[in-house]
Design a protein around this motif. Sequence first.
Motif, PDB file in Angstrom:
ATOM      1  N   THR A 270       0.648  -1.243  -0.177  1.00  0.00           N
ATOM      2  CA  THR A 270      -0.156  -0.123   0.031  1.00  0.00           C
ATOM      3  C   THR A 270       1.169   1.342   0.026  1.00  0.00           C
ATOM      4  OG1 THR A 270       0.049   0.156   2.088  1.00  0.00           O
ATOM      5  CG2 THR A 270      -1.847  -0.841   0.961  1.00  0.00           C
ATOM      6  N   ASP A 271       0.513   2.541  -0.298  1.00  0.00           N
ATOM      7  CA  ASP A 271       0.448   3.780   0.047  1.00  0.00           C
ATOM      8  C   ASP A 271      -0.490   4.591  -0.129  1.00  0.00           C
ATOM      9  OD1 ASP A 271       2.222   6.328  -0.646  1.00  0.00           O
ATOM     10  OD2 ASP A 271       1.429   5.967  -2.719  1.00  0.00           O
ATOM     11  N   ASP A 272       0.063   4.422   1.360  1.00  0.00           N
ATOM     12  CA  ASP A 272       0.519   4.686   2.453  1.00  0.00           C
ATOM     13  C   ASP A 272       1.061   3.682   3.188  1.00  0.00           C
ATOM     14  OD1 ASP A 272       2.913   7.295   1.384  1.00  0.00           O
ATOM     15  OD2 ASP A 272       1.011   7.951   1.362  1.00  0.00           O
ATOM     16  N   GLY A 273       0.126   4.182   4.698  1.00  0.00           N
ATOM     17  CA  GLY A 273      -0.139   3.379   5.834  1.00  0.00           C
ATOM     18  C   GLY A 273      -1.154   2.368   4.785  1.00  0.00           C
ATOM     19  N   CYS A 274      -1.694   0.698   6.204  1.00  0.00           N
ATOM     20  CA  CYS A 274      -2.751   0.312   5.957  1.00  0.00           C
ATOM     21  C   CYS A 274      -3.232  -0.047   7.088  1.00  0.00           C
ATOM     22  CB  CYS A 274      -2.918  -0.427   5.118  1.00  0.00           C
ATOM     23  SG  CYS A 274      -1.577  -2.064   4.877  1.00  0.00           S
ATOM     24  N   VAL A 275      -4.796  -0.497   7.679  1.00  0.00           N
ATOM     25  CA  VAL A 275      -5.474  -1.490   8.373  1.00  0.00           C
ATOM     26  C   VAL A 275      -5.850  -2.358   7.363  1.00  0.00           C
ATOM     27  CG1 VAL A 275      -6.302  -2.052  10.003  1.00  0.00           C
ATOM     28  CG2 VAL A 275      -5.185   0.121   9.684  1.00  0.00           C
ATOM     29  N   ALA A 276      -5.936  -4.001   7.718  1.00  0.00           N
ATOM     30  CA  ALA A 276      -6.564  -4.980   6.458  1.00  0.00           C
ATOM     31  C   ALA A 276      -7.628  -5.673   8.116  1.00  0.00           C
ATOM     32  CB  ALA A 276      -5.887  -5.570   6.218  1.00  0.00           C
ATOM     33  N   TRP A 277      -8.397  -5.677   7.981  1.00  0.00           N
ATOM     34  CA  TRP A 277      -9.158  -6.992   8.158  1.00  0.00           C
ATOM     35  C   TRP A 277      -9.840  -8.023   7.532  1.00  0.00           C
ATOM     36  CZ3 TRP A 277      -9.294  -1.530   8.364  1.00  0.00           C
ATOM     37  CH2 TRP A 277      -9.875  -0.546   9.733  1.00  0.00           C
ATOM     38  N   LEU A 278      -9.516  -9.128   8.073  1.00  0.00           N
ATOM     39  CA  LEU A 278     -10.444 -10.609   7.620  1.00  0.00           C
ATOM     40  C   LEU A 278     -11.412 -11.065   8.315  1.00  0.00           C
ATOM     41  CD1 LEU A 278     -10.559 -12.858   5.318  1.00  0.00           C
ATOM     42  CD2 LEU A 278      -8.826 -13.896   6.955  1.00  0.00           C
ATOM     43  N   ASN A 279     -13.146 -11.027   7.797  1.00  0.00           N
ATOM     44  CA  ASN A 279     -13.555 -11.346   8.433  1.00  0.00           C
ATOM     45  C   ASN A 279     -14.205 -11.236   9.496  1.00  0.00           C
ATOM     46  OD1 ASN A 279     -14.383 -13.004   6.426  1.00  0.00           O
ATOM     47  ND2 ASN A 279     -12.803 -15.390   7.438  1.00  0.00           N
ATOM     48  N   GLY A 280     -14.186  -9.498  10.094  1.00  0.00           N
ATOM     49  CA  GLY A 280     -14.307  -8.732  11.288  1.00  0.00           C
ATOM     50  C   GLY A 280     -13.291  -8.633  12.416  1.00  0.00           C
ATOM     51  N   GLU A 281     -11.879  -9.599  11.450  1.00  0.00           N
ATOM     52  CA  GLU A 281     -11.136  -9.793  12.483  1.00  0.00           C
ATOM     53  C   GLU A 281      -9.648  -8.844  12.301  1.00  0.00           C
ATOM     54  OE1 GLU A 281      -7.403 -12.864  14.880  1.00  0.00           O
ATOM     55  OE2 GLU A 281      -9.905 -13.207  14.057  1.00  0.00           O
TER      56      GLU A 281
END
Length: 82
Positions: free
Chosen positions: A6-17
């Motif tokens: 990603t450009d820039d930072g990120c947060v990722a969730w899988l199935n709400g977690e």
Amino acid sequence: LLSIGTDDGCVAWLNGEEVLRHPEPRPPEPGQDQVPVKLRRGVNTVLLKVVQVRGQWGLYLQVLGADGGPVTGLRTTLTPPG
């Protein structure tokens, strides 16, 4: 594996977690983060928040097998926000 860049930072969730939080700015490149995950049978939902600090915006996302190779029989749907 969820392979994310990603450009820039990120947060990722899988199935709400939450499975990834990368707060630092960076230019996007494929595979910057490799997150081991376990998909469940049926529908799995990936939600990505990409933080835009400056300049252009970019996102790479791949779902890979544990060996880093492609996953067969996977269907994907992109749902834009809104």
